[in-house]
Design an enzyme around this catalytic site. Structure first.
Site, PDB file in Angstrom:
ATOM      1  N   HIS A  17     104.657 -47.740  47.229  1.00  0.00           N
ATOM      2  CA  HIS A  17     105.654 -48.464  48.038  1.00  0.00           C
ATOM      3  C   HIS A  17     105.696 -47.899  49.462  1.00  0.00           C
ATOM      4  CE1 HIS A  17     107.727 -49.086  43.932  1.00  0.00           C
ATOM      5  NE2 HIS A  17     107.303 -50.272  44.302  1.00  0.00           N
ATOM      6  N   LYS A  41     115.993 -56.090  33.978  1.00  0.00           N
ATOM      7  CA  LYS A  41     116.055 -54.990  33.011  1.00  0.00           C
ATOM      8  C   LYS A  41     117.059 -53.979  33.553  1.00  0.00           C
ATOM      9  CE  LYS A  41     111.683 -55.084  34.025  1.00  0.00           C
ATOM     10  NZ  LYS A  41     110.398 -54.524  34.404  1.00  0.00           N
ATOM     11  N   ARG A  90      98.153 -54.792  43.778  1.00  0.00           N
ATOM     12  CA  ARG A  90      97.333 -53.672  43.302  1.00  0.00           C
ATOM     13  C   ARG A  90      96.024 -54.150  42.689  1.00  0.00           C
ATOM     14  NH1 ARG A  90     102.212 -51.280  39.964  1.00  0.00           N
ATOM     15  NH2 ARG A  90     102.258 -53.510  39.654  1.00  0.00           N
ATOM     16  N   SER A 128     106.172 -47.926  39.152  1.00  0.00           N
ATOM     17  CA  SER A 128     107.419 -47.210  38.860  1.00  0.00           C
ATOM     18  C   SER A 128     107.498 -46.888  37.368  1.00  0.00           C
ATOM     19  CB  SER A 128     108.621 -48.062  39.274  1.00  0.00           C
ATOM     20  OG  SER A 128     108.593 -48.291  40.658  1.00  0.00           O
TER      21      SER A 128
END
Ligand code: PNS
Length: 159
Positions: A17, A41, A90, A128
């Site tokens: 990030h 979530k 990514r 993450s």
């Protein structure tokens, strides 16, 4: 003034990030890093913690602002006068979801363009979720997460 939004859950922010932030803020006048507060979530870190981590690791970037948002990203971009949404890519696996989101956001707000920035090769594997898993088992977060926030991540997640 070219304003861009870089949205995410940043639960927690990673070197991936920070790399996207560092590269994006060079090509826009103002970069708003937008932390989603009504996360689907349950996040590991509160919105306040996620914002505080981002502020700590981006304090050197003068044209970066950290904000929270809830609701639709397209609406948030409009409210902030942003014409660009920046997303990091990514791998091909990110593409399908991001492509759908980009088309949806343009439908909801035709004044905003999504720009994809490819990740640096060093961070291609990073997420993450990976960071949280490693921290939970006390593994090394070296080169994954900025040093300034590593202790906070272990404090919260180490079992
Ligand atoms: O870091 P993430 O979890 O991949 O970020 C996802 C995020 C925050 C960019 C995405 O969930 C989002 O934009 N949420 C806001 C709700 C919204 O606008 N959804 C798209 C239209 S359905």
């Amino acid at each position: 003034m070219k304003i861009a939004v870089y949205p995410g859950s940043f639960d927690p922010c990673t070197n991936g990030h920070v790399d996207i932030i560092a590269r994006s803020c060079r090509i826009v006048d103002k970069l708003i890093v937008a932390v989603l507060s009504n996360y689907k979530k349950t996040p590991a870190f509160t919105a306040q913690e996620r914002v505080e981590f981002l502020k700590r690791v981006t304090h050197n970037y003068k044209n970066v602002e950290i904000m929270t948002f809830s609701g639709l990203l397209a609406d948030f971009a409009r409210e902030q006068g942003a014409s660009v949404i920046i997303k990091g890519l990514r791998a091909v696996s990110d593409f399908e979801y991001e492509f759908q989101m980009a088309l949806t956001n343009r439908k909801l707000n035709p004044d905003v363009e999504t720009i994809f920035m490819t990740t640096s090769t060093d961070n291609m594997y990073l997420s993450s979720s990976v960071v949280k898993e490693i921290a939970a088992y006390g593994g090394s977060l070296e080169q994954m997460v900025p040093e300034e926030i590593q202790a906070n991540i272990y404090d919260k997640l180490r079992r």
